[in-house]
Design an enzyme around this catalytic site. Structure first.
Site, PDB file in Angstrom:
ATOM      1  N   ASP A   1       0.425 -33.536  15.668  1.00 35.62           N
ATOM      2  CA  ASP A   1      -0.513 -34.615  15.387  1.00 35.62           C
ATOM      3  C   ASP A   1       0.184 -35.662  14.531  1.00 35.62           C
ATOM      4  O   ASP A   1       1.118 -35.347  13.789  1.00 35.62           O
ATOM      5  CB  ASP A   1      -1.723 -34.089  14.600  1.00 35.62           C
ATOM      6  CG  ASP A   1      -2.686 -33.284  15.478  1.00 35.62           C
ATOM      7  OD1 ASP A   1      -2.646 -33.441  16.710  1.00 35.62           O
ATOM      8  OD2 ASP A   1      -3.482 -32.501  14.912  1.00 35.62           O
TER       9      ASP A   1
ATOM     10  N   GLU B   1       2.281 -28.386  18.158  1.00 38.84           N
ATOM     11  CA  GLU B   1       1.430 -27.926  17.051  1.00 38.84           C
ATOM     12  C   GLU B   1       0.192 -27.163  17.515  1.00 38.84           C
ATOM     13  O   GLU B   1      -0.089 -26.080  17.021  1.00 38.84           O
ATOM     14  CB  GLU B   1       0.992 -29.129  16.186  1.00 38.84           C
ATOM     15  CG  GLU B   1      -0.008 -28.744  15.089  1.00 38.84           C
ATOM     16  CD  GLU B   1      -0.481 -29.923  14.247  1.00 38.84           C
ATOM     17  OE1 GLU B   1       0.107 -31.009  14.325  1.00 38.84           O
ATOM     18  OE2 GLU B   1      -1.455 -29.753  13.496  1.00 38.84           O
TER      19      GLU B   1
ATOM     20  N   TYR C   1       0.829  -1.207   0.000  1.00 37.46           N
ATOM     21  CA  TYR C   1       0.000   0.000   0.000  1.00 37.46           C
ATOM     22  C   TYR C   1       0.869   1.265   0.000  1.00 37.46           C
ATOM     23  O   TYR C   1       0.561   2.252  -0.639  1.00 37.46           O
ATOM     24  CB  TYR C   1      -0.933   0.030   1.206  1.00 37.46           C
ATOM     25  CG  TYR C   1      -2.187  -0.804   1.039  1.00 37.46           C
ATOM     26  CD1 TYR C   1      -3.047  -0.597  -0.043  1.00 37.46           C
ATOM     27  CD2 TYR C   1      -2.527  -1.780   1.969  1.00 37.46           C
ATOM     28  CE1 TYR C   1      -4.207  -1.354  -0.183  1.00 37.46           C
ATOM     29  CE2 TYR C   1      -3.688  -2.532   1.833  1.00 37.46           C
ATOM     30  CZ  TYR C   1      -4.526  -2.317   0.751  1.00 37.46           C
ATOM     31  OH  TYR C   1      -5.661  -3.054   0.611  1.00 37.46           O
TER      32      TYR C   1
END
Lengths: 385, 385
Positions: free
Chosen positions: A257, A205, A111
């Protein structure tokens, strides 16, 4: 296979944050362009090429690295002129940021530098998809992280444990912040570690699991720093892990996991990604080890009742492999998973067609993960490479 | 319309965390079931009904509230028996959690209570989609948040500013944590505010914008607490906002992107969602105000060059409205947006077909948002209701 309890090692690197390095780089490259213009030569930049063609896995350092193929970007070339202009604009912006000790997000950088070129209808940048690659070019050109150019990545993740951090004028102990912990900022270049009173860092995690370990006082009992990635590790967290390992000698143990996404998170922490290969040396930690979840955990701890089915079509079924199966097969081909232990886990996942979550350990008891699972595996050195 | 500078107000509520309340509730309901069994009556639970049919917008309190329709769940009813069992299992689990001062995530609560009923092939819970609704039932039945039952929501968000928080044995100032800030935990029931040295709380949608404000020392200069939601506000953050407003009298000012998602984030902080209507009284803050981004900001600050197009098909085109357009039209119908100011902004968005991001303000300068935009609007009371 009982081994010694895990301990802090000798540091391999010194704290080396030096904003002047970037300014010097900018200066050198800009001067060369200026000289070319003065001599009426066509100014250019040499930028290491991106993409798979210019990336390789370096066996010795165990890192994904950038090759030496260069792409030369000329000013006086219709196909290059726009990008040449954008490169110079962004270099000027980085110079201002670093000189003024200000940081900007990638979005702000876009921007801030978007404007219509006076006397034309041409915009400097149409879209962030034009400014991001220019910033990546600068990273490869200078061999610095964009964080070193004060361009900040999105932040995510927090830490909890007995280390003292200095950040500007503030100094605090990351184990004295209640159940919240310290929110890791997008840029960690400038922070210093005043005191490290832990033996290793456990990278987790999910926030729910990190919070479980905080509640069980795992950090204190096992003398560990807990780093919650909250999904894929942000660049800030990966850089923090790298710095804690190399500058402070902390062993890094990753706990995700037991599924292709979790293993991918581990893989990114350990070796970086192919996209960002040129950053491996500063973001990756090849010495990281993996504690779980593994497929062997399912049998060993009797978790058969709390597995989940893999998503997608298996390789031996029509239309397969897709989904989780496809990702597992991709991971089997990663150079850093070319060892017996990982091949075994990945094959078991394919054969059984199941995944197992960290939180499934709650099926034993809430305390189980903190009192048995982790201490047992870590202190026995029962870790994957 | 210059008004007085914003200041802390008189608190409306006292800190009232009381884990014993939940234990009492559990006890009462369990005793009633036991009595029924002893008298050989069919035991049941009365659970306030979920869904749109039992939800209304209360004009006086300006809150989404739960109606008084009840659903009676019997043990001796083939259609109810499974859920009756699950309700009792979860009540027992909550009792254990609260008695032992332990917390569990929804996922852990599912895994912890999943088992095969001895002598059958029946599982207590097949899936988390079975346990989550039971927990919601308990919330409605007892009129407590699941956080009060020590069931923790996913966490996200951080805060930065001069307030002192007590969390367990730790006490710290949230303005002395470097550029990181304090990571807000999933449950904030137990934390206490030892000192509040700010005039108001500014709730910010994106981490990048919150980090901009931290870097610009906005917190210190404007005497404000910065709360980064990092997208949709988590329950922990919404509860924290609620508590800061009602217990500590802090005015709440929300700063999001100027698009239907940003306005929805505001809406959720202010009034809660229809899904979780029964939690409004503890999670929502109807007195919250909105500083931006608005459509009027685009003209006022000359940001036409850095807007983005709305996604989807406008209402007057074939196949429309979809995407952003559809969401804006939905928001025009929210009871709490039935006022001239909001209708004007939403209509302008539809007519212009554009959105404007917080970070687009970087087009003026990095400092602009902190030195001009926010102080000007907030001190002039130029806020939307």
């Amino acid at each position: 296979m009982p081994q010694a309890k895990i301990h802090r090692e000798k540091p391999k690197e010194k704290f080396s944050y030096n904003p002047k390095k970037v300014l010097r780089m900018l200066d050198e490259h800009a001067r060369r362009v200026l000289e070319d213009i003065k001599r009426e030569k066509n100014p250019y930049f040499d930028i290491p090429m991106r993409g798979l063609n210019n990336v390789y896995f370096d066996e010795e350092s165990r890192l994904i690295k950038l090759g030496d193929k260069l792409s030369r970007r000329y000013f006086l070339n219709v196909a290059h002129a726009r990008k040449f202009m954008q490169t110079l604009i962004m270099m000027a912006y980085v110079k201002r940021l670093v000189s003024e000790d200000k940081h900007a997000s990638l979005r702000e950088a876009y921007y801030a530098n978007k404007h219509t070129i006076p006397g034309t209808h041409e915009n400097t940048f149409e879209d962030q998809s034009e400014s991001d690659p220019i910033i990546e070019d600068l990273e490869r050109m200078f061999g610095v992280l964009r964080e070193e150019m004060n361009l900040t990545a999105d932040r995510r993740g927090y830490i909890y444990g007995d280390i003292v951090i200095r950040d500007g004028e503030d100094e605090f102990n990351a184990s004295k912040l209640g159940s919240g912990g310290w929110a890791v900022p997008g840029t960690v270049e400038h922070i210093q570690f005043s005191e490290i009173n832990v033996d290793y860092a456990l990278v987790v995690e999910t926030a729910a699991m990190a919070d479980r370990l905080i509640e069980e006082k795992y950090s204190k009992k096992e003398n560990a720093l807990i780093i919650a990635t909250q999904g894929q590790a942000s660049r800030g967290v990966r850089r923090l892990i790298h710095r804690l390992h190399y500058e402070e000698g902390l062993p890094i143990i990753v706990f995700t996991d037991g599924d292709p996404y979790g293993w991918y998170i581990y893989s990114t922490i350990k070796l970086g990604s192919i996209n960002l290969a040129y950053l491996s040396e500063k973001l990756a930690t090849p010495e990281a080890k993996f504690v779980g979840m593994t497929m062997d955990d399912i049998k060993r701890y009797g978790l058969e009742n709390v597995t989940e089915k893999l998503k997608g079509i298996p390789p031996n079924k029509k239309g397969g492999p897709t989904g989780d199966y496809k990702r597992i097969i991709e991971e089997m081909n990663y150079p850093w998973f070319q060892n017996e232990q990982w091949q075994r886990q990945l094959k078991l996942a394919l054969n059984w067609g199941v995944r197992i979550e960290q939180q499934a350990l709650a099926n034993k008891s809430l305390e189980f993960v903190a009192k048995e699972y982790l201490p047992e595996k870590i202190n026995n050195g029962d870790l994957l490479p």
